[in-house]
Design an enzyme around this catalytic site. Sequence first.
Site, mmCIF file in Angstrom:
data_model
loop_
_atom_site.group_PDB
_atom_site.id
_atom_site.type_symbol
_atom_site.label_atom_id
_atom_site.label_comp_id
_atom_site.label_asym_id
_atom_site.label_seq_id
_atom_site.Cartn_x
_atom_site.Cartn_y
_atom_site.Cartn_z
ATOM 1 N N ASN A 44 0.835 -1.205 0.000
ATOM 2 C CA ASN A 44 0.000 0.000 0.000
ATOM 3 C C ASN A 44 0.868 1.253 0.000
ATOM 4 O O ASN A 44 1.967 1.274 0.558
ATOM 5 C CB ASN A 44 -1.044 -0.011 1.117
ATOM 6 C CG ASN A 44 -0.497 -0.247 2.505
ATOM 7 O OD1 ASN A 44 0.530 -0.890 2.673
ATOM 8 N ND2 ASN A 44 -1.187 0.247 3.501
ATOM 9 N N GLU A 46 0.352 5.129 0.656
ATOM 10 C CA GLU A 46 -0.542 6.185 1.148
ATOM 11 C C GLU A 46 -0.039 7.559 0.737
ATOM 12 O O GLU A 46 1.084 7.719 0.250
ATOM 13 C CB GLU A 46 -0.683 6.059 2.676
ATOM 14 C CG GLU A 46 -1.346 4.750 3.069
ATOM 15 C CD GLU A 46 -1.616 4.633 4.562
ATOM 16 O OE1 GLU A 46 -1.130 5.478 5.343
ATOM 17 O OE2 GLU A 46 -2.328 3.673 4.938
ATOM 18 N N CYS A 55 -4.164 0.934 -2.526
ATOM 19 C CA CYS A 55 -4.048 -0.349 -1.839
ATOM 20 C C CYS A 55 -2.968 -1.206 -2.495
ATOM 21 O O CYS A 55 -2.649 -1.052 -3.682
ATOM 22 C CB CYS A 55 -5.360 -1.110 -1.912
ATOM 23 S SG CYS A 55 -6.687 -0.426 -0.910
ATOM 24 N N GLU A 57 -3.056 -4.374 -3.395
ATOM 25 C CA GLU A 57 -3.510 -5.215 -4.507
ATOM 26 C C GLU A 57 -3.587 -4.398 -5.789
ATOM 27 O O GLU A 57 -3.235 -4.871 -6.879
ATOM 28 C CB GLU A 57 -4.904 -5.800 -4.213
ATOM 29 C CG GLU A 57 -5.001 -6.612 -2.925
ATOM 30 C CD GLU A 57 -5.416 -5.764 -1.730
ATOM 31 O OE1 GLU A 57 -4.841 -4.661 -1.558
ATOM 32 O OE2 GLU A 57 -6.294 -6.189 -0.976
ATOM 33 N N CYS A 97 -10.221 -5.187 -0.086
ATOM 34 C CA CYS A 97 -11.355 -4.268 0.001
ATOM 35 C C CYS A 97 -12.184 -4.347 -1.292
ATOM 36 O O CYS A 97 -11.761 -4.947 -2.292
ATOM 37 C CB CYS A 97 -10.865 -2.839 0.236
ATOM 38 S SG CYS A 97 -10.203 -2.033 -1.230
ATOM 39 N N CYS A 100 -10.490 -3.080 -4.483
ATOM 40 C CA CYS A 100 -9.453 -3.997 -4.983
ATOM 41 C C CYS A 100 -10.067 -5.227 -5.638
ATOM 42 O O CYS A 100 -9.521 -5.756 -6.608
ATOM 43 C CB CYS A 100 -8.505 -4.394 -3.862
ATOM 44 S SG CYS A 100 -7.395 -3.034 -3.425
#
Length: 151
Positions: A44, A46, A55, A57, A97, A100
């Site tokens: 990830n 950010e 993210c 993925e 999530c 993703c």
Amino acid sequence: MTDEATRLIALAREAARHAHAPYSNFGVGAAVLLTDGTVVTGANFENASYGLSLCAETVAIASASAQGRLSDVVAIGVIGGVIRDGAVTGSDVVRPCGRCRQVINEAAQIGGRDVRVHCAGAQGDAVNSYTLSQLLPDAFGPADLGIGVKG
Ligand code: THU
């Protein structure tokens, strides 16, 4: 655990070490397996403008796509956990999530296969394995637009 899951979870754990997650303090790693056995990883990423965060993925699938391999994705391993003293920790299983899942679906439909998704924590032996169609049934995707679906 299958050999595939073991390998992808190990590589996802390695990838998570490079998470850039100073805001959530939650590190996630992903390892994408391609048809020829190659693995592309991501963590990830950010942003100080929080909503721009990516993210793990999504980073990994985008990286595979950037290598011209979007249609070759067969499986993905995902792990995550709280960052403590610089290490990603915890044994709770982390699953992709919703966004993703949709991103993985892009690879699944472009490649014409149901991607296997192996989920684990940063530590421990627990692994839950799914197919993408279990995690995102009846998905909207390229097929709905008549795009690029093999087979
Ligand atoms: N995160 C992922 O990388 N993948 C997921 O599937 C769920 C959440 C990241 C986003 C954010 O950097 C941190 O985990 C906390 O939500």
